[in-house]
Design a protein around this motif. Sequence first.
Motif, PDB file in Angstrom:
ATOM      1  N   GLY A 132     -10.793  -2.435 -11.980  1.00 15.96           N
ATOM      2  CA  GLY A 132     -10.940  -2.151 -13.328  1.00 15.96           C
ATOM      3  C   GLY A 132     -12.094  -1.105 -13.688  1.00 15.96           C
ATOM      4  N   ARG A 133     -12.856  -1.053 -12.897  1.00 13.47           N
ATOM      5  CA  ARG A 133     -13.819  -0.134 -12.803  1.00 13.47           C
ATOM      6  C   ARG A 133     -13.244   1.244 -12.672  1.00 13.47           C
ATOM      7  NH1 ARG A 133     -18.335  -0.528  -8.417  1.00 13.47           N
ATOM      8  NH2 ARG A 133     -18.702  -2.761  -9.486  1.00 13.47           N
ATOM      9  N   VAL A 134     -12.178   1.330 -12.079  1.00 12.53           N
ATOM     10  CA  VAL A 134     -11.412   2.715 -11.986  1.00 12.53           C
ATOM     11  C   VAL A 134     -10.487   2.846 -13.050  1.00 12.53           C
ATOM     12  CG1 VAL A 134      -9.951   4.215 -10.476  1.00 12.53           C
ATOM     13  CG2 VAL A 134     -12.305   3.135  -9.466  1.00 12.53           C
ATOM     14  N   PRO A 137     -11.439   3.842 -17.148  1.00 15.70           N
ATOM     15  CA  PRO A 137     -11.575   5.259 -17.395  1.00 15.70           C
ATOM     16  C   PRO A 137     -10.047   6.142 -16.923  1.00 15.70           C
ATOM     17  CG  PRO A 137     -12.884   4.886 -15.402  1.00 15.70           C
ATOM     18  CD  PRO A 137     -12.347   3.483 -15.843  1.00 15.70           C
ATOM     19  N   LEU A 138      -9.402   5.537 -16.137  1.00 19.84           N
ATOM     20  CA  LEU A 138      -8.168   6.514 -15.984  1.00 19.84           C
ATOM     21  C   LEU A 138      -7.277   6.188 -17.144  1.00 19.84           C
ATOM     22  CD1 LEU A 138      -7.526   5.998 -12.201  1.00 19.84           C
ATOM     23  CD2 LEU A 138      -8.816   7.534 -13.393  1.00 19.84           C
ATOM     24  N   ALA A 139      -7.345   5.052 -17.690  1.00 19.61           N
ATOM     25  CA  ALA A 139      -6.560   4.812 -18.678  1.00 19.61           C
ATOM     26  C   ALA A 139      -7.051   5.744 -20.149  1.00 19.61           C
ATOM     27  CB  ALA A 139      -6.761   3.211 -19.491  1.00 19.61           C
ATOM     28  N   LEU A 140      -8.248   6.208 -20.065  1.00 23.29           N
ATOM     29  CA  LEU A 140      -8.465   7.195 -21.026  1.00 23.29           C
ATOM     30  C   LEU A 140      -7.854   8.665 -21.143  1.00 23.29           C
ATOM     31  CD1 LEU A 140     -12.412   6.458 -21.127  1.00 23.29           C
ATOM     32  CD2 LEU A 140     -11.009   5.755 -22.629  1.00 23.29           C
ATOM     33  N   PHE A 141      -7.488   8.840 -19.737  1.00 24.88           N
ATOM     34  CA  PHE A 141      -6.859  10.072 -19.568  1.00 24.88           C
ATOM     35  C   PHE A 141      -5.224  10.051 -19.869  1.00 24.88           C
ATOM     36  CE2 PHE A 141      -9.960  10.614 -16.254  1.00 24.88           C
ATOM     37  CZ  PHE A 141     -10.438  12.180 -16.325  1.00 24.88           C
ATOM     38  N   GLY A 142      -4.957   8.504 -20.145  1.00 21.79           N
ATOM     39  CA  GLY A 142      -3.623   8.203 -20.483  1.00 21.79           C
ATOM     40  C   GLY A 142      -2.761   7.674 -19.419  1.00 21.79           C
ATOM     41  N   ALA A 143      -3.322   7.117 -18.259  1.00 18.62           N
ATOM     42  CA  ALA A 143      -2.784   6.576 -17.182  1.00 18.62           C
ATOM     43  C   ALA A 143      -2.508   5.119 -17.537  1.00 18.62           C
ATOM     44  CB  ALA A 143      -3.601   6.572 -15.843  1.00 18.62           C
ATOM     45  N   LYS A 144      -1.640   4.276 -17.174  1.00 22.50           N
ATOM     46  CA  LYS A 144      -1.400   3.017 -17.086  1.00 22.50           C
ATOM     47  C   LYS A 144      -1.417   2.072 -15.930  1.00 22.50           C
ATOM     48  CE  LYS A 144       1.263   3.201 -21.569  1.00 22.50           C
ATOM     49  NZ  LYS A 144       1.025   4.662 -21.787  1.00 22.50           N
ATOM     50  N   ALA A 145      -2.112   1.153 -15.663  1.00 23.83           N
ATOM     51  CA  ALA A 145      -2.336   0.226 -14.735  1.00 23.83           C
ATOM     52  C   ALA A 145      -1.834  -1.221 -14.852  1.00 23.83           C
ATOM     53  CB  ALA A 145      -3.765   0.188 -14.227  1.00 23.83           C
ATOM     54  N   GLU A 146      -1.114  -1.591 -13.941  1.00 26.28           N
ATOM     55  CA  GLU A 146      -0.471  -3.143 -14.197  1.00 26.28           C
ATOM     56  C   GLU A 146      -0.997  -3.754 -12.744  1.00 26.28           C
ATOM     57  OE1 GLU A 146       3.360  -4.259 -15.243  1.00 26.28           O
ATOM     58  OE2 GLU A 146       3.572  -2.308 -16.552  1.00 26.28           O
ATOM     59  N   GLY A 147      -1.832  -4.794 -12.797  1.00 25.35           N
ATOM     60  CA  GLY A 147      -2.035  -5.460 -11.338  1.00 25.35           C
ATOM     61  C   GLY A 147      -2.424  -6.815 -11.596  1.00 25.35           C
ATOM     62  N   ARG A 148      -2.763  -7.439 -10.678  1.00 24.13           N
ATOM     63  CA  ARG A 148      -3.404  -8.995 -10.968  1.00 24.13           C
ATOM     64  C   ARG A 148      -4.476  -9.242 -11.934  1.00 24.13           C
ATOM     65  NH1 ARG A 148      -5.240  -9.733  -5.581  1.00 24.13           N
ATOM     66  NH2 ARG A 148      -5.807 -11.750  -6.064  1.00 24.13           N
ATOM     67  N   GLU A 149      -4.593 -10.291 -12.339  1.00 24.99           N
ATOM     68  CA  GLU A 149      -5.743 -10.506 -13.315  1.00 24.99           C
ATOM     69  C   GLU A 149      -6.782 -10.215 -12.710  1.00 24.99           C
ATOM     70  OE1 GLU A 149      -6.836 -14.896 -15.351  1.00 24.99           O
ATOM     71  OE2 GLU A 149      -4.678 -14.304 -14.926  1.00 24.99           O
ATOM     72  N   GLY A 150      -7.844  -9.726 -13.555  1.00 22.92           N
ATOM     73  CA  GLY A 150      -9.354  -9.361 -13.050  1.00 22.92           C
ATOM     74  C   GLY A 150      -9.162  -7.873 -12.533  1.00 22.92           C
ATOM     75  N   GLY A 151      -7.933  -7.277 -12.551  1.00 21.20           N
ATOM     76  CA  GLY A 151      -7.869  -5.704 -12.047  1.00 21.20           C
ATOM     77  C   GLY A 151      -8.097  -5.643 -10.752  1.00 21.20           C
ATOM     78  N   ARG A 152      -7.137  -6.731  -9.999  1.00 18.92           N
ATOM     79  CA  ARG A 152      -7.050  -6.705  -8.655  1.00 18.92           C
ATOM     80  C   ARG A 152      -5.877  -6.159  -7.783  1.00 18.92           C
ATOM     81  NH1 ARG A 152     -11.867  -8.214  -9.750  1.00 18.92           N
ATOM     82  NH2 ARG A 152     -13.073  -9.774  -8.830  1.00 18.92           N
ATOM     83  N   LEU A 153      -5.797  -5.623  -6.777  1.00 21.28           N
ATOM     84  CA  LEU A 153      -4.671  -4.938  -5.999  1.00 21.28           C
ATOM     85  C   LEU A 153      -3.891  -6.303  -5.712  1.00 21.28           C
ATOM     86  CD1 LEU A 153      -6.160  -2.571  -3.495  1.00 21.28           C
ATOM     87  CD2 LEU A 153      -5.276  -2.087  -5.687  1.00 21.28           C
ATOM     88  N   PRO A 154      -2.396  -6.057  -5.556  1.00 21.81           N
ATOM     89  CA  PRO A 154      -1.735  -5.036  -5.757  1.00 21.81           C
ATOM     90  C   PRO A 154      -1.503  -4.371  -7.000  1.00 21.81           C
ATOM     91  CG  PRO A 154      -0.433  -6.402  -4.313  1.00 21.81           C
ATOM     92  CD  PRO A 154      -1.890  -7.188  -4.954  1.00 21.81           C
TER      93      PRO A 154
END
Length: 448
Positions: A132-134, A137-154
């Motif tokens: 999530g620490r990455v 800020p990437l969401a501020l550029f407009g990127a979208k992330a979907e991962g496990r709870e707590g911002g974990r991989l995959p």
Amino acid sequence: MSGHGDPIPMMSQRGPALCGEAHVPGDKSISHRSLILGAMAVGETKIEGLLEGQDVLDTAKAMRAFGAEVTDHGEGRWSVHGVGVGGFAEPAGVIDCGNSGTGVRLIMGAMATTPITVTFTGDASLCSRPMGRVTDPLALFGAKAEGREGGRLPMTITGAVEPMPVRYTVPVPSAQVKSAVLLAGLGAPGKTVVIETEATRDHTERMLAGFGAELTVEESGEGRVITLTGQPELRPQHIVVPRDPSSAAFPVCAALIAEGSDVLVPNIGLNPTRAGLFETLREMGADLTYENPREEGGEPVADLRARFSPNMKGIEVPPARAASMIDEYPVLSVVAAFAQGPTVMRGVKELRVKESDRIDAMAQGLRAAGVEVEEGEDWWIVHGRGQGNVPGGATVESRLDHRIAMSFLVMGLATTEPMRVDDGGPIATSFPVFEPLMTGLGAKVGRA
Ligand SMILES: O=C(O)C1=C[C@@H](OP(=O)(O)O)[C@@H](O)[C@H](O)C1
Ligand SMILES: C=C(OP(=O)(O)O)C(=O)O
């Protein structure tokens, strides 16, 4: 989830004095960045002295998956034919960064402002670390992330279609977060500004400037303000990777605690954002000198000479120095066990989110070896027993963490009874020649 195969139990024990020269491999941070920036440049980047550890090999494989031509020419010589900023292709499969926080976080940044969708994974250690620490800020550029709870991989990231430049203050002292934002900023029009309140390793800034990006760094009341102009055409480079001070730490610390030792570790990069351990050891009274100091490729470099130092004293390590030696606290805590009195380490919460919780891993192993340790959320104290007075005789879990494995193997070279680690396999991520290099100095270290 990836992994490295069957565990490799290892052990170490007291033996003859260590002597000779230790030629450690290339810097891990600079190796990752050479491949990633090479892949984002237009044309062919040539690299000498690349670290061929598993972490970096996983980054090389990832760059191929994004469309760069990455070639291994043997003996640390590599070339990368880059696709240009914004030129990454959508990979056909999942990007597996293995054990590497640097690899996954920097690559997430590098792809976040290109409209492609990428799924990232790693081994059990990497899948437990915060992303999530990455992705914040990437969401501020407009990127979208979907991962496990707590911002974990995959985790799956879709890069921004119309990226916006950002102004971002990094909330934790992390060169990986700073670098991810800067690499994302390459793909956004206009100026991306990254502010860090605590200075961290500055290889990304130095290398971006080397690749021809327009970048300024100013100290202000807010902190270190880095301004990058987006959408440059990066020029390919010829990079000679300096040798890794974080790997040099192991033969250096081994020589300080193993009776009679005298070891030379040539050509070590002493960038001030990386050299905090050596300063700390000298303050503890270590016989550690910088021979033949010089500049190479704009970086300070010296040959480190470490000799057995039976009279080291525990000190309070200045918290402001933490970022410049963050990966070296495990091996420092081993040296601290052989010093007289307490070594106090504060402001080191980040150690809890590395390949393992490094405070807990070291505290448990040191205690099992007869050393008293106190700890809190962001501090720990190792009570040194003095040279010749550290029992050892423990088997320690390396927890998929190369630095934990190597630290306890260094410790066993000076404890009364041998030390064992349950799995030395992770050592290959950053220092694949650790065992032959140490045995070449005379160390009794090997498979158990
Ligand atoms: O940027 C880099 O190359 C690294 C940054 C540090 O991590 P953080 O940014 O998480 O502190 C460090 O621990 C890691 O080994 C390499
Ligand atoms: C923390 C480390 O690496 P990474 O974050 O790249 O996994 C390290 O090498 O000590």
